[in-house]
Design a protein around this motif. Sequence first.
Motif, PDB file in Angstrom:
ATOM      1  N   SER A 151      45.572   5.713   2.835  1.00  0.00           N
ATOM      2  CA  SER A 151      45.358   6.986   2.472  1.00  0.00           C
ATOM      3  C   SER A 151      44.008   7.052   1.456  1.00  0.00           C
ATOM      4  O   SER A 151      44.217   6.210   0.366  1.00  0.00           O
ATOM      5  CB  SER A 151      46.397   7.899   1.957  1.00  0.00           C
ATOM      6  N   TRP A 152      42.839   7.076   1.817  1.00  0.00           N
ATOM      7  CA  TRP A 152      41.799   6.985   1.095  1.00  0.00           C
ATOM      8  C   TRP A 152      40.998   8.215   0.789  1.00  0.00           C
ATOM      9  O   TRP A 152      40.697   9.209   1.802  1.00  0.00           O
ATOM     10  CB  TRP A 152      40.485   6.057   2.103  1.00  0.00           C
ATOM     11  N   TYR A 153      40.906   8.397  -0.442  1.00  0.00           N
ATOM     12  CA  TYR A 153      40.266   9.600  -1.135  1.00  0.00           C
ATOM     13  C   TYR A 153      38.742   9.228  -1.338  1.00  0.00           C
ATOM     14  O   TYR A 153      38.679   8.663  -2.339  1.00  0.00           O
ATOM     15  CB  TYR A 153      41.007  10.308  -2.257  1.00  0.00           C
ATOM     16  N   MET A 154      37.850   9.824  -0.743  1.00  0.00           N
ATOM     17  CA  MET A 154      36.591   9.216  -0.860  1.00  0.00           C
ATOM     18  C   MET A 154      35.468  10.503  -1.295  1.00  0.00           C
ATOM     19  O   MET A 154      35.711  11.747  -0.675  1.00  0.00           O
ATOM     20  CB  MET A 154      35.939   8.968   0.778  1.00  0.00           C
ATOM     21  N   THR A 155      34.793  10.124  -2.057  1.00  0.00           N
ATOM     22  CA  THR A 155      33.730  11.256  -2.840  1.00  0.00           C
ATOM     23  C   THR A 155      32.461  10.663  -2.143  1.00  0.00           C
ATOM     24  O   THR A 155      31.987   9.727  -2.063  1.00  0.00           O
ATOM     25  CB  THR A 155      33.686  11.186  -4.234  1.00  0.00           C
ATOM     26  N   MET A 156      31.855  11.926  -1.580  1.00  0.00           N
ATOM     27  CA  MET A 156      30.613  11.729  -0.773  1.00  0.00           C
ATOM     28  C   MET A 156      29.431  12.322  -1.543  1.00  0.00           C
ATOM     29  O   MET A 156      29.460  13.146  -2.174  1.00  0.00           O
ATOM     30  CB  MET A 156      30.772  12.348   0.591  1.00  0.00           C
ATOM     31  N   LYS A 157      28.215  11.759  -1.493  1.00  0.00           N
ATOM     32  CA  LYS A 157      27.065  12.094  -1.972  1.00  0.00           C
ATOM     33  C   LYS A 157      25.955  11.722  -0.816  1.00  0.00           C
ATOM     34  O   LYS A 157      25.803  10.495  -0.881  1.00  0.00           O
ATOM     35  CB  LYS A 157      26.702  11.374  -3.271  1.00  0.00           C
ATOM     36  N   LYS A 158      25.176  12.495  -0.630  1.00  0.00           N
ATOM     37  CA  LYS A 158      24.164  12.306   0.421  1.00  0.00           C
ATOM     38  C   LYS A 158      24.573  11.303   1.477  1.00  0.00           C
ATOM     39  O   LYS A 158      23.529  10.303   1.785  1.00  0.00           O
ATOM     40  CB  LYS A 158      22.795  11.847  -0.305  1.00  0.00           C
ATOM     41  N   GLY A 159      25.582  11.761   2.405  1.00  0.00           N
ATOM     42  CA  GLY A 159      25.775  10.928   3.443  1.00  0.00           C
ATOM     43  C   GLY A 159      26.401   9.578   3.154  1.00  0.00           C
ATOM     44  O   GLY A 159      26.856   8.819   3.977  1.00  0.00           O
ATOM     45  N   ARG A 160      26.621   9.106   1.713  1.00  0.00           N
ATOM     46  CA  ARG A 160      27.469   7.840   1.590  1.00  0.00           C
ATOM     47  C   ARG A 160      28.606   8.097   0.814  1.00  0.00           C
ATOM     48  O   ARG A 160      28.742   9.169   0.046  1.00  0.00           O
ATOM     49  CB  ARG A 160      26.228   7.196   0.516  1.00  0.00           C
ATOM     50  N   ILE A 161      29.320   7.215   0.599  1.00  0.00           N
ATOM     51  CA  ILE A 161      30.447   7.143  -0.169  1.00  0.00           C
ATOM     52  C   ILE A 161      30.238   6.554  -1.337  1.00  0.00           C
ATOM     53  O   ILE A 161      30.024   5.421  -1.515  1.00  0.00           O
ATOM     54  CB  ILE A 161      31.582   6.193   0.767  1.00  0.00           C
ATOM     55  N   VAL A 162      30.467   7.397  -2.453  1.00  0.00           N
ATOM     56  CA  VAL A 162      30.329   6.851  -3.761  1.00  0.00           C
ATOM     57  C   VAL A 162      31.269   6.299  -4.583  1.00  0.00           C
ATOM     58  O   VAL A 162      31.387   5.859  -5.629  1.00  0.00           O
ATOM     59  CB  VAL A 162      29.240   7.661  -4.713  1.00  0.00           C
ATOM     60  N   LYS A 163      32.454   7.013  -4.263  1.00  0.00           N
ATOM     61  CA  LYS A 163      33.731   6.636  -5.014  1.00  0.00           C
ATOM     62  C   LYS A 163      34.880   6.774  -3.954  1.00  0.00           C
ATOM     63  O   LYS A 163      35.003   7.710  -3.043  1.00  0.00           O
ATOM     64  CB  LYS A 163      33.806   7.818  -6.032  1.00  0.00           C
ATOM     65  N   VAL A 164      35.904   5.712  -4.219  1.00  0.00           N
ATOM     66  CA  VAL A 164      37.187   5.808  -3.248  1.00  0.00           C
ATOM     67  C   VAL A 164      38.318   5.522  -4.228  1.00  0.00           C
ATOM     68  O   VAL A 164      38.435   4.638  -5.042  1.00  0.00           O
ATOM     69  CB  VAL A 164      37.221   4.891  -2.301  1.00  0.00           C
ATOM     70  N   VAL A 165      39.492   6.270  -3.980  1.00  0.00           N
ATOM     71  CA  VAL A 165      40.694   5.999  -4.575  1.00  0.00           C
ATOM     72  C   VAL A 165      41.592   5.546  -3.447  1.00  0.00           C
ATOM     73  O   VAL A 165      41.765   6.553  -2.487  1.00  0.00           O
ATOM     74  CB  VAL A 165      41.304   6.870  -5.539  1.00  0.00           C
ATOM     75  N   ALA A 166      42.198   4.308  -3.305  1.00  0.00           N
ATOM     76  CA  ALA A 166      42.773   3.710  -1.865  1.00  0.00           C
ATOM     77  C   ALA A 166      44.310   3.644  -2.178  1.00  0.00           C
ATOM     78  O   ALA A 166      44.610   2.975  -3.019  1.00  0.00           O
ATOM     79  CB  ALA A 166      42.068   2.511  -1.287  1.00  0.00           C
TER      80      ALA A 166
END
Length: 186
Positions: A151-166
Amino acid sequence: MKKYTTAPHSKLLISFGLIGFGLMIATAAPVASARAEPKQAEIRKIVQSNQSQNKEIVREGFAKWANNTGSFFALLADDVEWTITGRSPISKTYTSRKQFLEEAIVPINERLSARIVPSVRGIYAEGDTVIALWDGTATAKDGKPYTNTYSWYMTMKKGRIVKVVAFFDTIELTDLWQRIPVSKKN
């Protein structure tokens, strides 16, 4: 001491003035709120559009990975912050794409004879966050299967993944890590 009093007609004018002022405010408020409502609706549309776009970007990344036509990790910003929870040998926070790939992904892949293939259970979006629940299956170099649920919690900015908690089964990963050592390269 002289006492000042207001003439009755002055009181009446003040009362009508206050009533008039109140009516003016009362009639202006719906106009202001009517103008604000489209702006809020417009903002909701933009947020929903971004959510949909982010969700689709992640979905496409998983599809390319599953079909072996691209790397999901190409979606990561160079300065991504990727946190692997738990107590596995790779559990920590990585502060760049390069560090994450070199210290987590490459060592996992070195222990496999067949790559991890993702099977997505669901992708969910709220604001700039996309959550992916997926299963990964692979074959370890000792011939045993490697299966895990992520389960990946991904923060997106301008179409890119900038932060993940896995989150995943760190016991399963630790077993793979300890069962199949890799040689240190000089």
